[in-house]
Design a protein around this motif. Structure first.
Motif, short mmCIF file in Angstrom:
data_model
loop_
_atom_site.label_atom_id
_atom_site.label_comp_id
_atom_site.label_asym_id
_atom_site.label_seq_id
_atom_site.Cartn_x
_atom_site.Cartn_y
_atom_site.Cartn_z
N TYR A 11 1.05 -1.24 -0.31
CA TYR A 11 -0.31 -0.12 0.16
C TYR A 11 0.84 0.96 0.24
O TYR A 11 1.89 1.56 0.83
CB TYR A 11 -1.24 -0.05 1.31
N LEU A 14 4.78 1.42 1.40
CA LEU A 14 4.11 0.40 2.45
C LEU A 14 4.54 -1.09 1.58
O LEU A 14 3.87 -1.45 1.29
CB LEU A 14 3.73 0.41 3.50
N ILE A 16 3.75 -5.14 1.65
CA ILE A 16 3.74 -6.14 2.31
C ILE A 16 4.23 -7.48 2.23
O ILE A 16 4.19 -8.43 2.45
CB ILE A 16 2.43 -5.89 2.66
N ALA A 35 -0.23 -14.88 11.39
CA ALA A 35 0.23 -13.97 12.44
C ALA A 35 -0.82 -13.16 11.79
O ALA A 35 -1.20 -13.14 10.71
CB ALA A 35 0.69 -13.24 13.24
N ASN A 36 -1.47 -12.22 12.65
CA ASN A 36 -2.21 -10.64 12.03
C ASN A 36 -1.16 -9.61 11.36
O ASN A 36 -0.07 -10.46 11.62
CB ASN A 36 -2.35 -10.27 13.29
N GLY A 37 -1.80 -9.30 10.24
CA GLY A 37 -0.35 -8.94 9.82
C GLY A 37 0.71 -8.87 8.89
O GLY A 37 1.53 -8.81 8.74
N ALA A 38 0.59 -10.53 8.69
CA ALA A 38 1.20 -11.13 7.81
C ALA A 38 1.67 -10.94 6.74
O ALA A 38 2.45 -11.37 5.87
CB ALA A 38 1.49 -12.84 8.30
N GLY A 39 0.18 -10.40 6.25
CA GLY A 39 0.07 -10.64 4.80
C GLY A 39 -1.16 -11.19 3.60
O GLY A 39 -0.95 -11.02 2.47
N LYS A 40 -2.45 -12.10 5.07
CA LYS A 40 -2.24 -12.70 4.18
C LYS A 40 -4.29 -11.84 3.08
O LYS A 40 -4.32 -12.38 2.75
CB LYS A 40 -3.72 -13.65 5.25
N SER A 41 -4.53 -11.22 3.98
CA SER A 41 -5.68 -10.71 3.25
C SER A 41 -5.27 -9.32 2.44
O SER A 41 -5.69 -9.52 1.13
CB SER A 41 -6.87 -9.52 3.97
N THR A 42 -4.15 -9.19 2.36
CA THR A 42 -3.32 -8.46 1.11
C THR A 42 -2.98 -9.42 -0.03
O THR A 42 -3.11 -9.59 -1.59
CB THR A 42 -2.05 -7.66 1.63
N ARG A 45 -5.91 -9.93 -2.07
CA ARG A 45 -6.41 -9.01 -2.76
C ARG A 45 -5.58 -8.45 -4.10
O ARG A 45 -6.19 -7.92 -4.67
CB ARG A 45 -6.45 -7.81 -2.00
N GLU A 159 -10.82 -15.57 5.82
CA GLU A 159 -11.18 -15.62 7.53
C GLU A 159 -13.17 -16.10 7.19
O GLU A 159 -13.32 -15.11 7.93
CB GLU A 159 -10.85 -14.40 8.43
N GLN A 191 -7.71 -17.32 10.39
CA GLN A 191 -6.91 -17.57 11.85
C GLN A 191 -7.09 -18.33 12.61
O GLN A 191 -6.04 -18.68 13.51
CB GLN A 191 -7.53 -15.76 12.44
P1 ATP Z 1 -5.45 -9.50 9.72
O1 ATP Z 1 -5.61 -11.55 10.21
O2 ATP Z 1 -5.17 -8.85 10.95
O3 ATP Z 1 -6.17 -9.71 8.94
P2 ATP Z 1 -3.44 -9.73 7.60
O4 ATP Z 1 -2.44 -11.32 7.35
O5 ATP Z 1 -5.26 -10.34 6.27
O6 ATP Z 1 -3.31 -9.83 8.79
P3 ATP Z 1 -3.04 -7.86 6.08
O7 ATP Z 1 -4.43 -7.53 6.79
O8 ATP Z 1 -2.96 -8.19 4.99
O9 ATP Z 1 -2.39 -9.00 7.48
O10 ATP Z 1 -2.76 -6.45 6.67
C1 ATP Z 1 -0.37 -6.83 6.43
C2 ATP Z 1 -0.20 -5.11 6.74
O11 ATP Z 1 -0.65 -4.21 5.65
C3 ATP Z 1 -1.16 -5.28 8.07
O12 ATP Z 1 0.59 -4.24 8.76
C4 ATP Z 1 -2.17 -3.71 7.91
O13 ATP Z 1 -1.82 -2.65 8.56
C5 ATP Z 1 -1.50 -3.57 6.48
N1 ATP Z 1 -2.46 -2.76 5.77
C6 ATP Z 1 -3.37 -3.76 5.44
N2 ATP Z 1 -4.35 -2.09 4.47
C7 ATP Z 1 -3.98 -1.85 4.46
C8 ATP Z 1 -4.15 -0.78 3.80
N3 ATP Z 1 -5.61 -0.48 3.13
N4 ATP Z 1 -3.52 0.04 3.64
C9 ATP Z 1 -2.30 0.79 4.24
N5 ATP Z 1 -1.71 -0.96 4.96
C10 ATP Z 1 -2.32 -1.35 4.91
#
Ligand code: ATP
Length: 233
Positions: A11, A14, A16, A35-42, A45, A159, A191
């Motif tokens: 993003y 940043l 990821i 873990a949370n924030g590992a980048g799974k949703s990214t 996307r 999730e 999760q």
């Molecule tokens: P979670 O289970 O918390 O969703 P995740 O593994 O899916 O965790 P992501 O949601 O992919 O993680 O987030 C990865 C990193 O990207 C995190 O540091 C988050 O803060 C950041 N992030 C996610 N969406 C955005 C955005 N729209 N803009 C900026 N940073 C983002």
């Protein structure tokens, strides 16, 4: 087959995802845990075309899909169910399901509706109910059912157990397992690592945007590092 080949994405400034590679075959259920924030949703996307990949490539059945717009990815039958479900709350269950078939001819829609009702009998019973009055688990079933109405070849679930009781989590994960039996590839982000690994053919562990471990689901569930870091054992 879905191939994510050494992608980087993020993003703004940043970054990821770092050289992330995964693969999902037709009829395979693959989990990505971390873990949370590992980048799974990214990662999801990026596959769906909601964010750009900066380097690397995503292919579906050998053809490049990175760089396509989200609706073009959907037309390639690579379909994501987002974590917040995005239902049309004031509409009925059946109306929400039929909306999933917007890419399709009406004649085929009834057959698919019947298949969704076979998978989730509760939705048949409740097809006239207003979606926003259903429980969280039932809404998740509607969201998955709606994605199935678009005849996915690759279904991505972000999730799906969020906010669900353990029993409903199993219902939803078992539905994911049943969907892959029909030949659809399923990519599951969860999760609930223990449950996800136990039903997965293969799985990846993501840390800080890169794959650090991969293997058969049950094997990873027994891995010492995974047990300590993600299963709380
Ligand atoms: P979670 O289970 O918390 O969703 P995740 O593994 O899916 O965790 P992501 O949601 O992919 O993680 O987030 C990865 C990193 O990207 C995190 O540091 C988050 O803060 C950041 N992030 C996610 N969406 C955005 C955005 N729209 N803009 C900026 N940073 C983002």
């Amino acid at each position: 087959m879905l191939e994510v080949d050494k992608i980087t994405a993020g993003y703004g400034k940043l970054q990821i995802l770092h050289d992330l590679s995964i693969r999902v075959d037709a009829g395979e259920l693959v989990s990505v845990v971390g873990a949370n924030g590992a980048g799974k949703s990214t990662m999801l996307r990026a596959i769906s075309g909601l964010i750009e990949t900066r380097t690397g490539e995503i292919r579906y059945d050998g053809e490049k899909i990175s760089g396509l717009r989200p609706h073009q990815v959907v037309r390639r039958r690579v379909i994501q169910v987002s974590e917040d479900r995005d239902l049309f709350g004031p509409m009925t269950v059946e109306q929400n399901l039929v909306l999933g078939a917007w890419t399709r001819k009406r004649a085929e829609v009834d057959d698919d509706l019947a298949r969704v009702f076979d998978l989730f009998p509760i939705l048949k019973e409740r097809r006239k109910q207003i979606a926003q009055t259903m429980s969280g688990g039932q809404q998740q079933m509607v969201a998955i059912g709606r994605a199935l109405m678009a005849q996915p070849q690759m279904l991505m679930l972000d999730e799906p157990s969020t906010g669900l009781s353990p029993k409903l989590t199993w219902d939803v994960l078992n539905a994911a397992a049943a969907i892959r039996e029909t030949g659809i590839g399923v990519l599951l982000v969860e999760q609930n690592a223990a449950q996800a690994l136990s039903i997965s053919d293969r799985a990846y562990v993501l840390e800080s945007g890169s794959v650090v471990l991969e293997g058969p689901g049950r094997e990873l569930a027994g891995d010492e590092r995974v047990r300590k870091a993600y299963l709380g054992l």
